[in-house]
Scaffold this active site. Structure first.
Site, PDB file in Angstrom:
ATOM      1  N   GLU A   1      34.198 -56.820  14.628  1.00  0.00           N
ATOM      2  CA  GLU A   1      32.929 -56.593  15.341  1.00  0.00           C
ATOM      3  C   GLU A   1      32.967 -57.142  16.755  1.00  0.00           C
ATOM      4  O   GLU A   1      32.047 -56.931  17.538  1.00  0.00           O
ATOM      5  CB  GLU A   1      31.762 -57.176  14.534  1.00  0.00           C
ATOM      6  CG  GLU A   1      31.533 -58.682  14.666  1.00  0.00           C
ATOM      7  CD  GLU A   1      32.512 -59.564  13.884  1.00  0.00           C
ATOM      8  OE1 GLU A   1      33.525 -59.048  13.386  1.00  0.00           O
ATOM      9  OE2 GLU A   1      32.260 -60.783  13.806  1.00  0.00           O
TER      10      GLU A   1
ATOM     11  N   CYS B   1      36.691 -63.112   8.734  1.00  0.00           N
ATOM     12  CA  CYS B   1      36.980 -64.467   9.182  1.00  0.00           C
ATOM     13  C   CYS B   1      36.706 -65.472   8.056  1.00  0.00           C
ATOM     14  O   CYS B   1      37.339 -65.405   7.015  1.00  0.00           O
ATOM     15  CB  CYS B   1      36.197 -64.769  10.459  1.00  0.00           C
ATOM     16  SG  CYS B   1      36.822 -66.216  11.331  1.00  0.00           S
TER      17      CYS B   1
ATOM     18  N   HIS C   1      38.088 -60.684  14.114  1.00  0.00           N
ATOM     19  CA  HIS C   1      36.712 -60.190  14.143  1.00  0.00           C
ATOM     20  C   HIS C   1      36.687 -58.740  14.610  1.00  0.00           C
ATOM     21  O   HIS C   1      36.696 -58.485  15.809  1.00  0.00           O
ATOM     22  CB  HIS C   1      35.864 -61.045  15.097  1.00  0.00           C
ATOM     23  CG  HIS C   1      35.540 -62.389  14.545  1.00  0.00           C
ATOM     24  ND1 HIS C   1      34.426 -62.618  13.765  1.00  0.00           N
ATOM     25  CD2 HIS C   1      36.175 -63.562  14.622  1.00  0.00           C
ATOM     26  CE1 HIS C   1      34.391 -63.889  13.403  1.00  0.00           C
ATOM     27  NE2 HIS C   1      35.451 -64.485  13.910  1.00  0.00           N
TER      28      HIS C   1
END
Lengths: 205, 254
Positions: free
Chosen positions: A185, A79, A183
């Site tokens: 994650e 990001c 993202h």
């Protein structure tokens, strides 16, 4: 071992937990002189471009990151982390980035009056094959939450785009550097799979 | 193409998960830890965790559940309840929240939205707007978990908050909350057209058709629901497959 760069901006825990879930050794790294301990380095990012660069500079990260990259080891930006790789950003006023990837970071202006920030699940369009996305189908959705996008100077640095009122750069690859605007994650199993590919990558294409 | 989102909302009180009707008559709906794990296993698009007692009890309970959610579930998390300062926001973000919801303070201290957007980026600041009809049937913004009326019009307030830097609006109808009779489509559409940031409709979902109505017939980006998933055997997997069959673009997991 994976190192996650800590420059005092935002939530690094989610990224660390994701690597732990994958069963790989991971450490938060707050000391720029220790980057060569790591086989893989990750620059996460939450906040604004300008503030993040100020913090990186205060903690003397830019030269350490350049030295690490010169070793040919893999570096991942997530990001804002990816955005910081570029030459220049404009969020809250112009400011210089790390200059690892030629190009700019600018506010999104999607067509059709679509909302900014771009928030939610969206798919990728891969430009070419790369170990990061090996064996992964294009139509999988990942979680995006951003208002700015990267504009690489070199077309070849664009690994994948995403369509949101026009195509924008969703992932970059330049030598041993890769970046993701989404993202991983926060993208559940689909995202963890990409992080696993990164940990298995030796930085060569 | 950006997909539509279905977002379960977990209300927390005294460390338990609860659900009420029209912001009162709260019923215990179980352990938030269990709920977070289940929603994660069902690949919910996102979760909203709201502590309705944080103003009096502080953020300990919310921080605990956030830590657990961040450690075990790799999904987007929004946290809120009693958020009145930049320190509150920072603490919730560090605990694992990706976005922080500010509600009462959008009225009592609107400068917080601006400051927070500058410090953390507007994409992580969600403005919560609770509203209900006054005695004349005119919708007004209410604050303090629906305990205090204001004279603000929800559409004007949303526009103001988006201008200040809110990156998303969670719009909640108090009159429809927990009633399971469908969303307030008219207001949801009016707000979604008034602002250029994503709007999440909340309050009233009782079946999957209600979700489809809001996602097809209004300009909202997402729908939030609680009772729909708490009471009965509905879940995000079934919701996603129903909505996909209705021709609504939903997320592909693989």
């Amino acid at each position: 071992m994976i190192g996650i760069i800590d420059y005092g901006a935002g939530n690094l825990a989610s990224v660390r937990y994701a690597f732990e879930k994958l069963g790989v050794e991971v450490e938060i790294c707050s000391n720029p002189s220790l980057t060569l301990r790591y086989s893989h380095l990750v620059l996460p990012g939450v906040g604004s471009f300008r503030m993040a660069m100020e913090r990186l500079q205060q903690k003397k990260w830019p030269s350490a990151i350049h030295e690490y990259v010169a070793e040919g080891r893999p570096l991942l930006g997530i990001c804002l982390g990816m955005q910081l790789f570029f030459d220049e950003g404009e969020e809250h006023g112009p400011s210089l980035g790390l200059g690892l990837v030629p190009g700019q970071v600018k506010l999104m202006y999607p067509t059709d009056h679509l909302n900014v920030p771009h928030v939610g699940w969206n798919r990728l369009y891969q430009r070419y094959s790369h170990p990061l996305f090996e064996g992964i189908r294009d139509n999988v959705d990942y979680y995006f939450v951003h208002s700015y996008h990267c504009i690489p100077a070199n077309e070849n640095d664009i690994l994948a785009t995403c369509d949101y009122g026009g195509h924008f750069v969703a992932s970059i690859a330049r030598h041993n550097i890769v970046g993701m605007q989404f993202h991983p994650e926060k993208s559940q199993p689909s995202g963890l799979r990409i992080l696993k590919k990164f940990t298995d990558w030796n930085g060569k294409c | 193409m950006l997909k539509k989102r279905v977002i379960p909302v977990l209300l927390l009180r005294d460390g338990r998960m609860v659900k009420g009707k029209r912001f009162s008559d709260y019923r215990d709906t179980g352990s938030p830890q269990t709920a977070v794990r289940i929603y994660s296993a069902q690949d919910a698009d996102e979760l909203v965790l709201l502590d309705i007692q944080a103003t009096t009890n502080g953020h300990r309970a919310l921080l605990d559940i956030l830590h657990l959610a961040a450690e075990e579930c790799f999904m987007p998390l929004t946290a809120g309840g009693g958020v009145t300062s930049l320190d509150n926001i920072r603490e919730l973000l560090l605990a694992g929240a990706d976005k922080v919801l500010v509600n009462t303070a959008t009225v009592t201290r609107p400068s917080l939205i601006k400051q927070a957007a500058e410090s953390f980026g507007n994409q992580c600041i969600v403005a919560g707007i609770d509203y209900r009809a006054d005695d004349n049937g005119v919708p007004k913004v209410w604050i303090r978990s629906g305990h205090e009326p204001t004279s603000l019009d929800p559409v004007d307030h949303a526009r103001h908050l988006a201008d200040l830097g809110a990156g998303e609006i969670l719009l909640n109808s108090i009159d429809r909350d927990g009633m399971m009779g469908g969303y307030d489509l008219k207001m949801a559409d009016a707000v979604a057209h008034a602002v250029s940031v994503p709007v999440i409709a909340s309050g009233g979902a009782g079946n999957f058709m209600h979700l489809a109505e809001a996602l097809s017939n209004t300009a909202v980006s997402a729908v939030a629901c609680a009772s729909l998933f708490h009471f009965g055997d509905n879940n995000p997997i079934r919701a996603r497959s129903y909505l996909r069959n209705q021709g609504i673009q939903m997320r592909n997991l693989k």
